[in-house]
Design a protein around this motif. Structure first.
Motif, mmCIF file in Angstrom:
data_model
loop_
_atom_site.group_PDB
_atom_site.id
_atom_site.type_symbol
_atom_site.label_atom_id
_atom_site.label_comp_id
_atom_site.label_asym_id
_atom_site.label_seq_id
_atom_site.Cartn_x
_atom_site.Cartn_y
_atom_site.Cartn_z
ATOM 1 N N ILE A 23 0.939 -1.119 -0.115
ATOM 2 C CA ILE A 23 -0.056 -0.004 -0.008
ATOM 3 C C ILE A 23 0.997 1.311 -0.006
ATOM 4 O O ILE A 23 1.698 1.390 0.757
ATOM 5 C CB ILE A 23 -0.693 -0.028 1.139
ATOM 6 N N ILE A 62 -6.527 2.380 3.847
ATOM 7 C CA ILE A 62 -5.980 0.957 4.010
ATOM 8 C C ILE A 62 -7.444 0.311 3.941
ATOM 9 O O ILE A 62 -8.352 0.551 4.789
ATOM 10 C CB ILE A 62 -5.287 0.879 5.264
ATOM 11 N N ILE A 75 3.650 -1.012 3.885
ATOM 12 C CA ILE A 75 3.168 0.268 3.789
ATOM 13 C C ILE A 75 4.190 1.105 3.530
ATOM 14 O O ILE A 75 5.285 1.405 4.182
ATOM 15 C CB ILE A 75 2.681 0.658 4.966
#
Ligand code: SF4
Length: 83
Positions: A23, A62, A75
């Motif tokens: 992400i 998220i 992340i």
């Protein structure tokens, strides 16, 4: 708010493939790029919002439904994590 990118892939840990999700969060962006202080190596500044984000704006990026038990979660921010 949507992240800059979210994608699933295989990550090899100890030679075995594991499910992973990456992400890249939308953030204020890197101060070096924002203020023209030298580093222009990446283009993430073009995807930034160029303002401080509230904590819930970060968390809303998220998609927890895509994260499964045992999955590796990576992340990144669109700039310096500390910015
Ligand atoms: S995020 Fe890193 S690579 Fe990108 S402009 Fe900032 S310092 Fe350079």
């Amino acid at each position: 708010m949507k992240p800059i990118s979210i994608f699933e892939e295989k990550e090899f840990i100890d030679g075995r493939p594991r499910d992973a999700i990456t992400i890249i969060l939308k953030t204020i962006g890197c101060y070096r790029a924002r203020e023209g202080k030298g580093c222009l190596m990446c283009g993430f500044i073009r995807d930034c919002v160029r303002r401080p984000l509230e904590p819930d704006e970060i968390v809303s990026q998220i998609d927890f439904d895509r994260i499964e038990e045992g999955m590796i979660v990576k992340i990144f921010t669109s700039g310096s994590f500390f910015d």
